[in-house]
Write a protein that holds these residues in place. Structure first.
Motif, mmCIF file in Angstrom:
data_model
loop_
_atom_site.group_PDB
_atom_site.id
_atom_site.type_symbol
_atom_site.label_atom_id
_atom_site.label_comp_id
_atom_site.label_asym_id
_atom_site.label_seq_id
_atom_site.Cartn_x
_atom_site.Cartn_y
_atom_site.Cartn_z
ATOM 1 N N LEU A 1 0.831 -1.201 0.000
ATOM 2 C CA LEU A 1 0.000 0.000 0.000
ATOM 3 C C LEU A 1 0.865 1.250 0.000
ATOM 4 O O LEU A 1 0.619 2.199 -0.765
ATOM 5 N N PHE A 2 1.901 1.256 0.832
ATOM 6 C CA PHE A 2 2.802 2.413 0.878
ATOM 7 C C PHE A 2 3.494 2.604 -0.469
ATOM 8 O O PHE A 2 3.596 3.744 -0.963
ATOM 9 N N ALA A 3 3.956 1.510 -1.085
ATOM 10 C CA ALA A 3 4.643 1.608 -2.378
ATOM 11 C C ALA A 3 3.707 2.123 -3.460
ATOM 12 O O ALA A 3 4.089 2.970 -4.281
ATOM 13 N N LEU A 4 2.462 1.632 -3.460
ATOM 14 C CA LEU A 4 1.486 2.072 -4.464
ATOM 15 C C LEU A 4 1.189 3.555 -4.325
ATOM 16 O O LEU A 4 1.168 4.302 -5.313
ATOM 17 N N VAL A 5 0.991 4.001 -3.097
ATOM 18 C CA VAL A 5 0.693 5.420 -2.861
ATOM 19 C C VAL A 5 1.892 6.287 -3.216
ATOM 20 O O VAL A 5 1.748 7.337 -3.868
ATOM 21 N N ALA A 6 3.093 5.861 -2.822
ATOM 22 C CA ALA A 6 4.294 6.664 -3.076
ATOM 23 C C ALA A 6 4.573 6.791 -4.569
ATOM 24 O O ALA A 6 4.840 7.893 -5.082
ATOM 25 N N VAL A 7 4.530 5.668 -5.300
ATOM 26 C CA VAL A 7 4.794 5.705 -6.741
ATOM 27 C C VAL A 7 3.729 6.527 -7.460
ATOM 28 O O VAL A 7 4.037 7.325 -8.359
ATOM 29 N N SER A 8 2.480 6.358 -7.064
ATOM 30 C CA SER A 8 1.389 7.123 -7.695
ATOM 31 C C SER A 8 1.577 8.608 -7.469
ATOM 32 O O SER A 8 1.384 9.423 -8.381
#
Length: 358
Positions: free
Chosen positions: A313-320
């Motif tokens: 979830l953190f990776a998805l939010v950060a990359v987005s």
């Protein structure tokens, strides 16, 4: 000091809370009526929310306990404040500046000056509406006081004063007049039908609306359930059942899924007038990809409890978040993965030829 600090703290806290609750409809109305959202307009509405709470907190707080209530008098003689002023020293400018009765009159006027300013600045109304609004707001406060907050106390714990009605209304009139001098015309938003570029701020506003729709809906469902169960349970606070939590999650999830599959954009993007103008084939599969790499993926990962869900979830939010700043037209990760192009709804509508029957 607490007499002033506590009401101010409550006004800011509750006013900001109301602003958060009203943010989604505020964005939708602003984009449709004004063509967009500006920092100045948003700041004024936030100030109005805090000010509305300040009117109540400074006139009703602090609230005494029922055992400590001392019944206050009622003052129905107009212009009694003149006699009150003359009962103190008025022999010099310094004496007038420290005269308690003068300070009371000035504070009553100043307290309602912002109301008249907001009436003109936000509602576009003049002195007559400002006068009626000031009188109505002041009367509501005064009658709330005289009734002991509508029966909460056995009698009024603050003085009902007809002079307060007069001075509050006069303050609203002054605020309306002052707004004529300070009114700022918003340039660039006059033509609400004109297409506007897709900016970072606009994309982030849409994302914030998506998050608020998700979070506030679930929170509202839980609060309503707890309220009714508390009333039915005789005052015992009841935690939401799992089915209630599921409903609070499932309904906004289904609404976002339908929006992305049918239009190619999220609910938040529709609020800020963003549309999908090109979808890579097959459209249905790529729209599902867009949902899973966007709001849908975030919602699902927030509910799953397997070991890597938090990290994903953190990776998805950060990359987005990073790709919103770095991609063409600020499309973000979900649009890039799914091959979806976005544009202003008004630009899309203008590009569609209108058929005519000859």
């Amino acid at each position: 000091m607490s007499t002033f600090v506590i009401p101010a703290f409550v006004a800011v806290l509750v006013g900001c809370g109301l602003a958060v609750l009203a943010f989604v409809p505020f964005v939708a109305i602003s984009y449709r009526r004004r063509g967009g959202l500006t920092f100045w307009h948003t700041l004024v509405w936030l100030a109005a929310a805090v000010y509305a709470m300040a009117l109540w907190t400074y006139t009703l707080l602090p609230m005494p306990s029922a055992a400590e209530v001392t019944c206050a008098a009622v003052q129905l003689r107009p212009f009694q404040f003149v006699a009150d002023i003359l009962s103190f020293d008025t022999g010099s400018a310094r004496a007038l500046m420290t005269n308690p009765a003068v300070l009371q009159v000035v504070l009553n006027v100043v307290l309602f000056v912002p109301l008249g300013w907001f009436v003109r600045q936000l509602a576009g109304r003049g002195i007559i509406v400002a006068t009626m609004t000031g009188l109505a707001a002041s009367a509501l406060i005064e009658f709330t006081q005289i009734t002991g907050i509508w029966g909460l106390y056995s009698c009024a714990y603050r003085v009902f004063d007809v002079d307060d009605l007069m001075m509050n209304t006069f303050g609203a009139i002054l605020g309306s007049l002052a707004s004529l001098l300070l009114l700022r015309r918003q340039k660039g938003l006059e033509e609400t039908d004109a297409p506007r570029p897709i900016t970072v701020t606009r994309r982030l506003t849409g994302i914030l609306c998506d998050l608020l729709i998700w979070g506030l809906f679930g929170w509202t469902v839980s609060i309503i359930y707890m309220f009714f169960m508390t009333v039915l349970g005789g005052g015992t606070v009841t935690e939401p059942e799992p089915i209630v939590t599921f409903i609070g999650f499932a309904l906004p999830f289904a609404a976002q899924l339908f929006s992305v599959l049918s239009r190619g954009v999220t609910l938040g993007e529709r609020l800020v007038l963003i549309s999908a103008v090109q979808v890579r084939r097959p459209a249905e599969a790529n729209r599902m990809l867009r949902f899973l790499f966007g709001i849908g993926g975030c919602m699902l990962l927030s509910q799953w409890t397997f070991p890597l869900s938090g990290l994903l979830l953190f990776a998805l939010v950060a990359v987005s978040a990073v790709m919103v700043f770095t991609t063409r037209r600020h499309r973000g990760l979900a649009c890039v993965v799914s091959g979806i192009e976005i544009d202003d709804v008004r630009a899309t509508a203008a590009a569609v030829p209108v058929s005519t029957n000859e």
